[in-house]
Design an enzyme around this catalytic site. Structure first.
Site, PDB file in Angstrom:
ATOM      1  N   GLU A 288       7.655 -14.965 -11.048  1.00 40.15           N
ATOM      2  CA  GLU A 288       7.783 -13.876 -11.041  1.00 40.15           C
ATOM      3  C   GLU A 288       6.929 -13.157 -11.907  1.00 40.15           C
ATOM      4  O   GLU A 288       5.785 -11.927 -12.007  1.00 40.15           O
ATOM      5  CB  GLU A 288       8.677 -12.806 -10.292  1.00 40.15           C
ATOM      6  CG  GLU A 288       8.183 -11.888  -9.202  1.00 40.15           C
ATOM      7  CD  GLU A 288       9.491 -11.626  -8.146  1.00 40.15           C
ATOM      8  OE1 GLU A 288      10.794 -11.268  -9.016  1.00 40.15           O
ATOM      9  OE2 GLU A 288       9.415 -10.675  -7.481  1.00 40.15           O
TER      10      GLU A 288
ATOM     11  N   LYS B 219       5.986  -4.255  -4.123  1.00 39.52           N
ATOM     12  CA  LYS B 219       7.507  -3.706  -3.937  1.00 39.52           C
ATOM     13  C   LYS B 219       7.921  -3.903  -2.457  1.00 39.52           C
ATOM     14  O   LYS B 219       8.609  -4.446  -2.681  1.00 39.52           O
ATOM     15  CB  LYS B 219       7.412  -2.650  -4.627  1.00 39.52           C
ATOM     16  CG  LYS B 219       9.201  -2.366  -4.497  1.00 39.52           C
ATOM     17  CD  LYS B 219      10.351  -3.140  -5.864  1.00 39.52           C
ATOM     18  CE  LYS B 219      11.691  -3.003  -5.607  1.00 39.52           C
ATOM     19  NZ  LYS B 219      11.540  -4.306  -6.206  1.00 39.52           N
TER      20      LYS B 219
ATOM     21  N   LYS C 147      12.815 -14.183 -10.582  1.00 42.86           N
ATOM     22  CA  LYS C 147      12.641 -13.809 -11.736  1.00 42.86           C
ATOM     23  C   LYS C 147      11.604 -14.541 -12.534  1.00 42.86           C
ATOM     24  O   LYS C 147      10.797 -13.854 -12.482  1.00 42.86           O
ATOM     25  CB  LYS C 147      13.359 -13.416 -12.567  1.00 42.86           C
ATOM     26  CG  LYS C 147      14.895 -12.664 -11.868  1.00 42.86           C
ATOM     27  CD  LYS C 147      14.189 -10.807 -11.400  1.00 42.86           C
ATOM     28  CE  LYS C 147      13.620 -10.889 -10.126  1.00 42.86           C
ATOM     29  NZ  LYS C 147      14.036 -10.426  -9.122  1.00 42.86           N
TER      30      LYS C 147
ATOM     31  N   GLY D 192      -0.664  -0.895   6.265  1.00 40.15           N
ATOM     32  CA  GLY D 192       0.056  -2.317   7.309  1.00 40.15           C
ATOM     33  C   GLY D 192      -1.245  -2.886   7.826  1.00 40.15           C
ATOM     34  O   GLY D 192      -2.040  -2.595   7.063  1.00 40.15           O
TER      35      GLY D 192
ATOM     36  N   CYS E 261       1.074  -1.208  -0.135  1.00 41.52           N
ATOM     37  CA  CYS E 261      -0.267   0.169   0.161  1.00 41.52           C
ATOM     38  C   CYS E 261       1.040   1.305   0.130  1.00 41.52           C
ATOM     39  O   CYS E 261       2.341   1.485   0.664  1.00 41.52           O
ATOM     40  CB  CYS E 261      -1.345   0.225   1.139  1.00 41.52           C
ATOM     41  SG  CYS E 261      -2.151  -1.371   1.350  1.00 41.52           S
TER      42      CYS E 261
ATOM     43  N   GLU F  54      17.689 -17.642  -7.971  1.00 43.26           N
ATOM     44  CA  GLU F  54      16.915 -16.344  -8.256  1.00 43.26           C
ATOM     45  C   GLU F  54      16.069 -16.442  -9.774  1.00 43.26           C
ATOM     46  O   GLU F  54      15.554 -15.229 -10.142  1.00 43.26           O
ATOM     47  CB  GLU F  54      18.474 -15.159  -8.214  1.00 43.26           C
ATOM     48  CG  GLU F  54      18.052 -13.328  -8.703  1.00 43.26           C
ATOM     49  CD  GLU F  54      16.893 -13.109  -7.863  1.00 43.26           C
ATOM     50  OE1 GLU F  54      16.181 -13.556  -6.797  1.00 43.26           O
ATOM     51  OE2 GLU F  54      16.321 -12.414  -8.140  1.00 43.26           O
TER      52      GLU F  54
HETATM   53  O1  M6R Z   1      13.586  -4.994   0.047  1.00 41.87           O
HETATM   54  P1  M6R Z   1      13.220  -6.297   0.215  1.00 41.87           P
HETATM   55  O2  M6R Z   1      15.290  -6.586  -0.164  1.00 41.87           O
HETATM   56  O3  M6R Z   1      13.872  -6.765   1.421  1.00 41.87           O
HETATM   57  O4  M6R Z   1      12.749  -7.504  -0.263  1.00 41.87           O
HETATM   58  C1  M6R Z   1      12.139  -8.369  -0.234  1.00 41.87           C
HETATM   59  C2  M6R Z   1      11.909  -9.261  -1.393  1.00 41.87           C
HETATM   60  O5  M6R Z   1       9.940  -8.745  -0.922  1.00 41.87           O
HETATM   61  C3  M6R Z   1      11.791  -9.009  -2.394  1.00 41.87           C
HETATM   62  O6  M6R Z   1      13.102  -9.413  -2.714  1.00 41.87           O
HETATM   63  C4  M6R Z   1      11.304  -9.775  -3.359  1.00 41.87           C
HETATM   64  O7  M6R Z   1      11.469 -10.855  -3.690  1.00 41.87           O
HETATM   65  C5  M6R Z   1      11.503  -9.242  -5.077  1.00 41.87           C
HETATM   66  N1  M6R Z   1       9.936  -8.987  -5.471  1.00 41.87           N
HETATM   67  C6  M6R Z   1      11.967 -10.544  -5.620  1.00 41.87           C
HETATM   68  O8  M6R Z   1      12.296  -9.756  -7.334  1.00 41.87           O
END
Ligand code: M6R
Length: 611
Positions: free
Chosen positions: A491, A606, A488, A101, A2, A484
């Site tokens: 995702e 994100k 990707k 939150g 959010c 990774e």
């Molecule tokens: O902001 P952060 O690095 O703590 O986020 C962790 C994960 O949510 C983040 O890396 C997520 O897996 C990504 N969307 C992957 O591309």
């Protein structure tokens, strides 16, 4: 999760709020809404299901002019995406609330409020805040006092924005567990979840601290109060990345732009941190050298892509610094009875610095007798940075695409600097240090060369567009890179992908391999190359179609059923960084072919600021 934005100005704030929401859309995009106090002081609200564009379209038909307002883009937690569940939420016709939150005790509060006659119109946890505020504002002296009384009743995490017709030129903001920043304008003031939301109006920000509340009022007045309610001065920081980060430039997607920024941001991550023949330990802070000398173990905790970076670091730290390392996902770590050997350094990795599980893990670790905590993070002023003893910023600049790309490779760069710093204080051979420093200096150039392979990788991506599954293989420090790569692909293209250490294939997953299963592998010229080649033969023998990204000197050539793309030779330690790039590009092009929403893939956001 959010995004919130709020503004008090001498001009119409609708456009500022809308632009803010567009820039925050990466945080959630299932519905959006805005509430303003119009020029007569009446509360007006507009909400729409779907992306911010749907709200924009609605505002074209039904504008919301006003000088004071709040807005929200949602990532659903409580209640499905719908207009009714979209924020802002109201209680009556005079006050509105936006929230990021989770309110953990919302059910009990809802029962209490319903018993008093309040009628709920949404399934959200947020609506309890609106009704509590309605109740408290009838007794408290002013809006801020009412908000304070409400906050005392809330368990969980929140960043809030509140407006009330009673105080038509005031926005109240508050945060605990979710980020909220204040934008300092000229005779105007703003709040938002992220500075990016406000770069069109200011580059000066106050990063609110845990428990802070803020009152913005006419004339750009900003009053911050700490968790005890006392007025406090918080430093104003200037945002240094410019507003370019908020636009895609000539790129079709933020993800592609961010992939192509990697030579530049890796160079930025190294800048000022390398000496002639070794890493500068003081990059980690003045106390780092003394603490690193005492460090006998390292625990690394992170989520998602950041966790994969931690997995690579384990190989590096054990090999070059000779230190035992444990790596764990934060959501598991925080609920374990962790045993902490004396002298253990606690390291968190996070792009955002606001990931709820990682932050909770840090807070949990603080009670466990660690030597010190180090945050490797991309967002200055984030909660993780503020609450850690040592920090190293990854310097990737704002990352907007939900799929992490440049944040990952700069994390790896930072982790190699940590490896060198710890190696240095632990007596790593000086020639080995010097070799790694030379290799690091050459890394941005190599990354740029790999990006030139983009057309070849785009052509390769055609083979994946109709596939439903994919397997990724790697060995050693390239196994996390396979993980990774699979993340990707899942995702952003929604293709089911798994990653295995190549040697593990024969213990089960080989059963999945047939002509319909593309198998992607990364093959740098390292000590495990021959073993990897044997594993690839196992795949070929079962009719699996292989796609291999291989060092130009390893003698792997195209053959029937094997597609090979050659990468320039790189120091074996840095191969995990270089080999990440083709996997990012491959996922990107597959997603484009499949027509998915590359920058805002379904169901994701994100910054995951809820547990
Ligand atoms: O902001 P952060 O690095 O703590 O986020 C962790 C994960 O949510 C983040 O890396 C997520 O897996 C990504 N969307 C992957 O591309």
């Amino acid at each position: 999760m959010c995004g919130i934005v709020g503004a008090v100005a001498e001009r119409n704030v609708q456009g500022i709020l809308l632009e803010g929401l567009k820039r925050l859309e990466y945080r959630g995009y299932d519905s959006a809404g805005m509430a303003v106090l119009d020029l007569q002081g009446h509360l007006q609200r507009g909400r729409a299901l779907g992306k911010v564009a749907a709200l924009e379209e609605r505002l074209t038909r039904e504008p919301l002019p006003g000088r004071c307002g709040i807005a929200h883009t949602r990532w659903a937690t409580h209640g499905r995406p719908s207009e009714q569940n979209a924020h802002p939420h109201q209680s009556g016709e005079r006050l509105a609330v936006v929230h990021n939150g989770i309110i953990e005790n919302h059910e009990a509060l809802r029962r209490e409020l319903e018993a008093e006659g309040y009628v709920f119109t949404s399934e959200t946890d947020t609506e309890v805040i609106a009704h509590l505020l309605e109740r408290e504002s009838r007794q408290a002296g002013d809006l801020l006092a009412a908000v304070r009384r409400v906050l005392d009743r809330l368990d969980g995490a929140y960043a809030l924005g509140v407006i009330h017709a009673e105080e038509p030129d005031v926005v109240i903001g508050a945060r605990k567990g979710s980020p909220l920043i204040v934008g300092v304008g000229i005779d105007e003031a703003f709040v938002a979840s992220d500075p990016l939301a406000l770069l069109q109006v200011t580059d000066r920000f106050i990063y609110l601290q845990e428990g802070d509340a803020v009152r913005l009022s006419a004339g750009g007045r900003i009053e911050v109060f700490d968790a005890t309610g006392l007025p406090v001065e918080r430093e104003i920081q200037v945002f240094e990345h410019g507003d370019g980060a908020a636009s895609k430039g000539d790129y079709r997607h933020f993800m592609l732009k961010e992939i192509h920024e990697q030579p530049m941001v890796i160079a930025a991550a190294l800048e000022g941190r390398l000496g002639e023949r070794s890493a500068l330990v003081e990059s980690f802070g003045p106390e780092a050298e003394a603490l690193f000398r005492q460090a006998s173990q390292v625990h690394i905790v992170a989520c998602g892509t950041s966790y994969h970076a931690g997995m690579v670091a384990r190989y590096w730290l054990e090999r070059y610094a000779g230190i035992p390392v444990q790596v764990e996902v934060a959501s598991e770590y925080r609920y374990r009875q962790v045993v902490v050997p004396e002298g253990t350094l606690f390291v968190t990795l996070s792009q955002s610095g606001e990931t709820a599980d990682t932050l909770a893990a840090l807070r949990f670790a603080r009670e466990r007798g660690y030597l010190a905590s180090l945050a490797i993070c991309n967002v200055p002023g984030s909660s993780l940075v503020r609450e850690s003893d040592l920090t190293l910023m990854t310097q990737a600049g704002p990352e907007i695409g939900v799929a992490s790309t440049k944040a990952f490779t700069t994390q790896l760069t930072a982790l190699m600097l940590l490896t060198l710093a710890l190696g240095r204080v632990k007596g790593l051979d000086e020639r080995v240090q010097a070799d790694l420093v030379t290799a690091l200096r050459g890394l941005p150039g190599l990354v740029a060369r790999v990006l030139e392979l983009d057309p070849e990788i785009e052509a390769l991506s055609m083979a994946f567009a109709e596939k439903h599954h994919a397997l990724f293989l790697g060995r050693g420090a390239l196994f996390p890179i396979a993980l990774e790569g699979a993340l990707k692909l899942k995702e952003i293209s929604y293709i089911h992908a798994e990653a295995y250490p190549a040697g593990e294939l024969k213990h089960g997953p080989l059963a999945l391999v047939d002509s319909e299963m593309p198998v992607i592998s990364v093959a740098p010229n390292d000590e495990l190359l021959d073993k990897l080649k044997s594993n690839l033969q196992e795949v070929r023998a079962r009719g699996g179609e292989l796609f291999v990204f291989a060092d130009e000197g390893v003698g792997l050539e195209e053959a029937d059923g094997i597609r090979v793309i050659h990468l320039p030779h790189v120091h074996e330690a840095l191969a995990p960084i270089l080999y990440t790039l083709p996997l990012q590009l491959l996922s990107y092009h597959v997603a484009v072919l499949k027509g998915t929403d590359v920058d805002q893939p379904r169901n994701l956001a994100k910054s995951v600021t809820v547990e």
